[in-house]
Design a protein around this motif. Structure first.
Motif, short mmCIF file in Angstrom:
data_model
loop_
_atom_site.label_atom_id
_atom_site.label_comp_id
_atom_site.label_asym_id
_atom_site.label_seq_id
_atom_site.Cartn_x
_atom_site.Cartn_y
_atom_site.Cartn_z
N ARG A 33 -57.40 107.29 -82.27
CA ARG A 33 -58.58 107.00 -81.46
C ARG A 33 -59.78 107.65 -82.13
O ARG A 33 -59.70 108.79 -82.58
CB ARG A 33 -58.44 107.56 -80.04
CG ARG A 33 -57.16 107.17 -79.33
CD ARG A 33 -57.22 107.67 -77.90
NE ARG A 33 -55.91 107.72 -77.29
CZ ARG A 33 -55.68 108.08 -76.03
NH1 ARG A 33 -56.70 108.44 -75.27
NH2 ARG A 33 -54.46 108.10 -75.55
N GLU B 285 -49.05 108.76 -73.35
CA GLU B 285 -48.97 107.81 -74.45
C GLU B 285 -48.89 108.50 -75.81
O GLU B 285 -48.31 107.97 -76.76
CB GLU B 285 -50.16 106.84 -74.42
CG GLU B 285 -51.52 107.48 -74.58
CD GLU B 285 -52.15 107.83 -73.24
OE1 GLU B 285 -53.39 107.89 -73.18
OE2 GLU B 285 -51.40 108.03 -72.26
N SER C 84 -49.38 99.72 -78.51
CA SER C 84 -49.98 98.99 -77.40
C SER C 84 -50.52 99.93 -76.34
O SER C 84 -51.62 99.71 -75.80
CB SER C 84 -48.93 98.05 -76.78
OG SER C 84 -48.40 97.17 -77.73
N TRP C 85 -49.77 100.96 -76.04
CA TRP C 85 -50.16 101.91 -74.99
C TRP C 85 -51.44 102.65 -75.37
O TRP C 85 -52.37 102.78 -74.57
CB TRP C 85 -49.02 102.88 -74.75
CG TRP C 85 -49.10 103.64 -73.44
CD1 TRP C 85 -50.15 103.69 -72.57
CD2 TRP C 85 -48.08 104.46 -72.88
NE1 TRP C 85 -49.85 104.49 -71.50
CE2 TRP C 85 -48.59 104.98 -71.67
CE3 TRP C 85 -46.80 104.82 -73.29
CZ2 TRP C 85 -47.84 105.84 -70.87
CZ3 TRP C 85 -46.06 105.67 -72.48
CH2 TRP C 85 -46.58 106.17 -71.28
N ASN C 86 -51.51 103.12 -76.61
CA ASN C 86 -52.71 103.82 -77.06
C ASN C 86 -53.90 102.88 -77.19
O ASN C 86 -55.04 103.28 -76.91
CB ASN C 86 -52.45 104.54 -78.38
CG ASN C 86 -51.71 105.86 -78.21
OD1 ASN C 86 -52.32 106.89 -77.97
ND2 ASN C 86 -50.39 105.81 -78.30
N PHE C 87 -53.66 101.65 -77.59
CA PHE C 87 -54.76 100.68 -77.66
C PHE C 87 -55.30 100.39 -76.26
O PHE C 87 -56.52 100.25 -76.07
CB PHE C 87 -54.28 99.39 -78.32
CG PHE C 87 -55.37 98.36 -78.49
CD1 PHE C 87 -56.37 98.56 -79.43
CD2 PHE C 87 -55.39 97.22 -77.71
CE1 PHE C 87 -57.38 97.62 -79.58
CE2 PHE C 87 -56.41 96.28 -77.86
CZ PHE C 87 -57.40 96.48 -78.81
N TYR C 88 -54.41 100.31 -75.27
CA TYR C 88 -54.83 100.14 -73.88
C TYR C 88 -55.71 101.32 -73.45
O TYR C 88 -56.75 101.12 -72.80
CB TYR C 88 -53.60 100.03 -72.99
CG TYR C 88 -53.92 99.98 -71.51
CD1 TYR C 88 -54.22 98.78 -70.87
CD2 TYR C 88 -53.92 101.15 -70.74
CE1 TYR C 88 -54.52 98.73 -69.51
CE2 TYR C 88 -54.22 101.12 -69.39
CZ TYR C 88 -54.51 99.90 -68.78
OH TYR C 88 -54.82 99.87 -67.44
N SER C 89 -55.31 102.53 -73.80
CA SER C 89 -56.10 103.71 -73.44
C SER C 89 -57.47 103.69 -74.09
O SER C 89 -58.47 104.12 -73.49
CB SER C 89 -55.34 104.98 -73.85
OG SER C 89 -54.10 105.08 -73.18
N THR D 161 -59.20 100.91 -75.04
CA THR D 161 -60.03 99.86 -74.46
C THR D 161 -60.51 100.23 -73.06
O THR D 161 -61.55 99.73 -72.61
CB THR D 161 -59.25 98.54 -74.40
OG1 THR D 161 -58.02 98.73 -73.68
CG2 THR D 161 -58.95 98.03 -75.80
N HIS D 162 -59.79 101.11 -72.36
CA HIS D 162 -60.20 101.55 -71.03
C HIS D 162 -60.92 102.90 -71.08
O HIS D 162 -61.19 103.50 -70.03
CB HIS D 162 -59.00 101.63 -70.10
CG HIS D 162 -58.48 100.28 -69.69
ND1 HIS D 162 -57.77 99.46 -70.55
CD2 HIS D 162 -58.59 99.59 -68.51
CE1 HIS D 162 -57.45 98.33 -69.92
NE2 HIS D 162 -57.94 98.39 -68.69
N GLN E 248 -60.11 105.92 -71.75
CA GLN E 248 -59.46 106.99 -70.97
C GLN E 248 -59.73 108.35 -71.61
O GLN E 248 -59.84 108.48 -72.83
CB GLN E 248 -57.97 106.72 -70.86
CG GLN E 248 -57.64 105.49 -70.02
CD GLN E 248 -56.15 105.32 -69.78
OE1 GLN E 248 -55.34 106.08 -70.29
NE2 GLN E 248 -55.80 104.32 -69.00
#
Length: 209
Positions: free
Chosen positions: A31, A83, A145-150, A152-153, A155
């Motif tokens: 990130r 994550e 996928s989990w870290n990419f979701y974090s 994009t949101h 977090q």
């Protein structure tokens, strides 16, 4: 040999995928955080990986020079999000299972190219290698996928004061480790599919055991 071209391709793809998996595990920028306060983080950018967080600071450095500071994560750090913990464990598993897949494929290809026609020494190892490749690919897919979701949101992570990191960035984006991980997933899943597609040729000269 003529029936195992896809399996040879699977070995090549699996090797590259395994290397990319290992590279993504070591890259620090999973990130990329952009921060407003540049008192400590002079460049305004911090890199958050699965093993440590790093940033560039000009403090205590001669003018015109910069120094990169990194804080390594400990297994006892309670602030680390799930994550990141998942990425640490699953990528280690992926690296190990991918290596087993390569070993199984190498053994099967060795027997093919040495003219060994025992079915039990070829087909099962291609199948085992394929399952290991696919399992390794899934182990990479989940944390990526989990870290990419974090990301994009946007977090946050509650870093302790000693890290000199804000709990929330002004903005964040996916670092280089995520696309590298995605490529590793694609190659590992392809190599697994190719390995599982092997069919042992049935000829009159084949020795079945």
């Amino acid at each position: 040999v003529s029936t195992s071209h896809l399996q040879l391709a699977a070995f090549v793809l699996g090797t590259v995928g395994w290397i990319l998996c290992t590279i993504s595990m070591g890259i620090v920028d999973w990130r990329v955080w952009h921060v407003n306060n540049t008192t400590i983080i002079s460049s305004g950018i911090a890199w958050v990986g699965i093993w440590k967080v790093c940033f560039i600071s000009y403090l205590h450095v001669s003018p015109g020079y910069r120094e990169q500071f990194c804080h390594k994560f400990s297994g006892y750090d309670s602030f680390i999000p799930r994550e990141i913990y998942a990425a640490q464990g699953l990528l280690l598993i992926a690296m190990f299972t991918g290596l087993l897949g390569l070993a199984a494929t190498i053994f099967a290809l060795r027997n093919v190219y040495m003219g060994i026609t025992h079915k039990i020494l070829i087909a099962p190892f291609f199948l085992v290698g394929g399952f290991f490749y696919i399992f390794a690919g899934l182990c990479v897919l989940i944390p990526v996928s989990w870290n990419f979701y974090s990301v994009t949101h946007n977090q946050s992570i509650a870093f302790p004061p000693s890290y000199y990191m804000p709990s929330s960035p002004a903005a964040q984006e996916a670092g280089a480790a995520i696309p590298v991980g995605i490529m590793a997933v694609i190659l590992l899943l392809l190599s697994g599919t190719f390995s599982l597609s092997y069919r042992f040729p049935m000829t009159a000269n084949t020795i079945m055991k």
